[in-house]
Design a protein around this motif. Structure first.
Motif, PDB file in Angstrom:
ATOM      1  N   PHE A 168      -5.869  10.366  15.540  1.00  0.00           N
ATOM      2  CA  PHE A 168      -6.253   9.870  14.213  1.00  0.00           C
ATOM      3  C   PHE A 168      -5.558   8.569  13.817  1.00  0.00           C
ATOM      4  O   PHE A 168      -6.025   7.885  12.906  1.00  0.00           O
ATOM      5  CB  PHE A 168      -5.972  10.936  13.145  1.00  0.00           C
ATOM      6  CG  PHE A 168      -6.893  12.102  13.221  1.00  0.00           C
ATOM      7  CD1 PHE A 168      -8.199  12.013  12.781  1.00  0.00           C
ATOM      8  CD2 PHE A 168      -6.468  13.303  13.770  1.00  0.00           C
ATOM      9  CE1 PHE A 168      -9.067  13.094  12.858  1.00  0.00           C
ATOM     10  CE2 PHE A 168      -7.320  14.395  13.853  1.00  0.00           C
ATOM     11  CZ  PHE A 168      -8.625  14.288  13.408  1.00  0.00           C
ATOM     12  N   THR A 169      -4.445   8.230  14.454  1.00  0.00           N
ATOM     13  CA  THR A 169      -3.731   7.006  14.087  1.00  0.00           C
ATOM     14  C   THR A 169      -3.680   6.013  15.247  1.00  0.00           C
ATOM     15  O   THR A 169      -4.136   4.878  15.123  1.00  0.00           O
ATOM     16  CB  THR A 169      -2.299   7.332  13.616  1.00  0.00           C
ATOM     17  OG1 THR A 169      -2.363   8.210  12.480  1.00  0.00           O
ATOM     18  CG2 THR A 169      -1.564   6.061  13.223  1.00  0.00           C
ATOM     19  N   ASP A 170      -3.127   6.439  16.364  1.00  0.00           N
ATOM     20  CA  ASP A 170      -3.012   5.519  17.496  1.00  0.00           C
ATOM     21  C   ASP A 170      -4.362   5.019  17.994  1.00  0.00           C
ATOM     22  O   ASP A 170      -4.505   3.849  18.356  1.00  0.00           O
ATOM     23  CB  ASP A 170      -2.269   6.193  18.655  1.00  0.00           C
ATOM     24  CG  ASP A 170      -0.761   6.237  18.433  1.00  0.00           C
ATOM     25  OD1 ASP A 170      -0.232   5.333  17.766  1.00  0.00           O
ATOM     26  OD2 ASP A 170      -0.125   7.190  18.914  1.00  0.00           O
ATOM     27  N   VAL A 183      -6.663  -4.925  12.279  1.00  0.00           N
ATOM     28  CA  VAL A 183      -5.541  -4.396  11.520  1.00  0.00           C
ATOM     29  C   VAL A 183      -5.983  -3.376  10.467  1.00  0.00           C
ATOM     30  O   VAL A 183      -5.212  -2.570   9.996  1.00  0.00           O
ATOM     31  CB  VAL A 183      -4.757  -5.546  10.835  1.00  0.00           C
ATOM     32  CG1 VAL A 183      -5.565  -6.112   9.674  1.00  0.00           C
ATOM     33  CG2 VAL A 183      -3.398  -5.076  10.352  1.00  0.00           C
ATOM     34  N   GLU A 184      -7.258  -3.411  10.084  1.00  0.00           N
ATOM     35  CA  GLU A 184      -7.702  -2.638   8.935  1.00  0.00           C
ATOM     36  C   GLU A 184      -7.621  -1.121   9.088  1.00  0.00           C
ATOM     37  O   GLU A 184      -7.047  -0.446   8.223  1.00  0.00           O
ATOM     38  CB  GLU A 184      -9.135  -3.035   8.565  1.00  0.00           C
ATOM     39  CG  GLU A 184      -9.642  -2.326   7.312  1.00  0.00           C
ATOM     40  CD  GLU A 184     -11.060  -2.749   6.967  1.00  0.00           C
ATOM     41  OE1 GLU A 184     -11.708  -2.011   6.231  1.00  0.00           O
ATOM     42  OE2 GLU A 184     -11.504  -3.816   7.448  1.00  0.00           O
ATOM     43  N   SER A 188      -1.211   0.915   6.950  1.00  0.00           N
ATOM     44  CA  SER A 188      -0.658   1.917   6.043  1.00  0.00           C
ATOM     45  C   SER A 188       0.423   1.262   5.181  1.00  0.00           C
ATOM     46  O   SER A 188       1.431   0.774   5.707  1.00  0.00           O
ATOM     47  CB  SER A 188      -0.038   3.070   6.845  1.00  0.00           C
ATOM     48  OG  SER A 188       0.547   4.021   5.984  1.00  0.00           O
ATOM     49  N   PRO A 189       0.221   1.260   3.831  1.00  0.00           N
ATOM     50  CA  PRO A 189      -0.941   1.736   3.076  1.00  0.00           C
ATOM     51  C   PRO A 189      -2.214   0.946   3.411  1.00  0.00           C
ATOM     52  O   PRO A 189      -2.129  -0.186   3.851  1.00  0.00           O
ATOM     53  CB  PRO A 189      -0.525   1.494   1.611  1.00  0.00           C
ATOM     54  CG  PRO A 189       0.970   1.393   1.641  1.00  0.00           C
ATOM     55  CD  PRO A 189       1.290   0.748   2.954  1.00  0.00           C
ATOM     56  N   PRO A 190      -3.371   1.549   3.153  1.00  0.00           N
ATOM     57  CA  PRO A 190      -4.641   0.910   3.507  1.00  0.00           C
ATOM     58  C   PRO A 190      -4.940  -0.290   2.609  1.00  0.00           C
ATOM     59  O   PRO A 190      -4.428  -0.394   1.496  1.00  0.00           O
ATOM     60  CB  PRO A 190      -5.667   2.024   3.291  1.00  0.00           C
ATOM     61  CG  PRO A 190      -5.035   2.925   2.282  1.00  0.00           C
ATOM     62  CD  PRO A 190      -3.568   2.897   2.574  1.00  0.00           C
ATOM     63  N   GLU A 219       5.626  -1.864   1.707  1.00  0.00           N
ATOM     64  CA  GLU A 219       5.497  -2.572   2.968  1.00  0.00           C
ATOM     65  C   GLU A 219       4.621  -1.771   3.918  1.00  0.00           C
ATOM     66  O   GLU A 219       4.606  -0.545   3.888  1.00  0.00           O
ATOM     67  CB  GLU A 219       6.881  -2.775   3.602  1.00  0.00           C
ATOM     68  CG  GLU A 219       7.800  -3.701   2.823  1.00  0.00           C
ATOM     69  CD  GLU A 219       9.129  -3.901   3.528  1.00  0.00           C
ATOM     70  OE1 GLU A 219       9.272  -3.398   4.672  1.00  0.00           O
ATOM     71  OE2 GLU A 219      10.012  -4.543   2.948  1.00  0.00           O
ATOM     72  N   SER A 220       3.907  -2.473   4.769  1.00  0.00           N
ATOM     73  CA  SER A 220       3.062  -1.798   5.750  1.00  0.00           C
ATOM     74  C   SER A 220       3.917  -1.134   6.822  1.00  0.00           C
ATOM     75  O   SER A 220       4.933  -1.686   7.248  1.00  0.00           O
ATOM     76  CB  SER A 220       2.094  -2.790   6.403  1.00  0.00           C
ATOM     77  OG  SER A 220       1.161  -3.259   5.457  1.00  0.00           O
ATOM     78  N   ASP A 221       3.490   0.042   7.248  1.00  0.00           N
ATOM     79  CA  ASP A 221       4.163   0.766   8.321  1.00  0.00           C
ATOM     80  C   ASP A 221       3.371   0.634   9.604  1.00  0.00           C
ATOM     81  O   ASP A 221       2.138   0.719   9.606  1.00  0.00           O
ATOM     82  CB  ASP A 221       4.284   2.254   7.972  1.00  0.00           C
ATOM     83  CG  ASP A 221       5.375   2.529   6.958  1.00  0.00           C
ATOM     84  OD1 ASP A 221       6.402   1.817   6.992  1.00  0.00           O
ATOM     85  OD2 ASP A 221       5.214   3.449   6.139  1.00  0.00           O
ATOM     86  N   SER A 222       4.066   0.447  10.699  1.00  0.00           N
ATOM     87  CA  SER A 222       3.421   0.446  12.007  1.00  0.00           C
ATOM     88  C   SER A 222       3.206   1.892  12.451  1.00  0.00           C
ATOM     89  O   SER A 222       3.855   2.815  11.938  1.00  0.00           O
ATOM     90  CB  SER A 222       4.301  -0.267  13.033  1.00  0.00           C
ATOM     91  OG  SER A 222       5.472   0.508  13.291  1.00  0.00           O
TER      92      SER A 222
END
Length: 249
Positions: A168-170, A183-184, A188-190, A219-222
């Motif tokens: 669901f993420t990778d 990137v969309e 996270s956050p979207p 901040e965006s999380d990887s």
């Protein structure tokens, strides 16, 4: 010293410039195909085209598509050799993290394999290597202080955590759908939470959702950061469960 028996003849690896097929090589080809194209595109015809043979040639080695997926799933399970687990106090937490990171890397290298096996009702866990890995993981959790029931639960939850994260993420980060910006989907956050007058975040603010609206300022999380957070929550949850049976560190 001479032998009375001639050396066994080895099957040639290539004929007329093309690799010869075996049941295993066909299964490996299917596994590679899944990594490149996805489950929806895997058919006997598409794999045959990839291998440069006729679809009929594949039926000499697998009965049908389901049998093909079964072979690929068994190869997938047999290929993973996890790091050794250490249930000793003071070491089990990092040992579990290393195990989960390695399992994530294996699934990430073969995206969609688990989902496809489930959709085809294929139980790859019957493979001896998979059985040994699961047995070792249950034993690890028991050694870390969990009850037999909780050790089994924690084993299954480890697999769900990793496989679910990969699927669901990778998968969105590594192979984003063609119609979306790279990137969309994994951001996270979207993007829709970002505070932009042209963005849907206005609707969040108008609805009075202060906490959700505030998330748009974070901040965006990887994916790696998110995975490590999930691991921390899981590991500390296991530790709390183990403390119910007695003190450990």
């Amino acid at each position: 010293m001479s032998s009375d028996h001639p050396p066994a003849r080895r099957r040639p690896t290539h004929r007329k410039g093309r690799a010869t097929l075996t049941r295993e090589s066909v299964g490996r080809a299917a596994l590679d195909f899944l990594g490149e194209h996805g489950a929806a595109e895997l058919t006997m015809r598409s794999l045959a085209a990839e291998l440069g043979v006729s679809p009929r040639a594949l039926y000499n080695y697998v009965e049908d598509r389901r049998d093909l997926v079964t072979v690929a799933a068994e190869i997938f399970e047999a290929a993973w050799r996890p790091p050794e687990l250490d249930p000793a106090p003071g070491r089990w937490r990092e040992s579990l993290r290393a195990f989960c990171r390695d399992l994530r890397a294996h699934h990430r290298a073969h995206p969609g394999m688990t989902t496809l096996a489930l959709s085809e009702n294929i139980t790859a866990a019957r493979h001896p290597v998979m059985l040994r890995n699961v047995d070792a993981l249950i034993g690890f959790f028991a050694g870390a202080g969990l009850s037999p029931q909780d050790a089994y639960r924690a084993c299954m939850e480890s697999i769900r955590l990793v496989v679910g994260f990969v699927e669901f993420t990778d998968s969105l980060h590594d192979r984003p759908p063609a119609h979306l910006e790279p990137v969309e989907p994994a951001q996270s956050p979207p993007p829709w939470l970002r505070a932009d007058p042209e963005d849907a975040a206005d609707g969040v603010a108008e609805a009075g959702l202060a906490h959700l609206g505030g998330a748009g300022e974070l901040e965006s999380d990887s994916p790696d950061t998110l995975f490590e957070f999930s691991l921390d929550v899981f590991v500390e949850g296991v530790a709390a469960r183990a403390r119910r049976r007695g003190p450990r560190s």
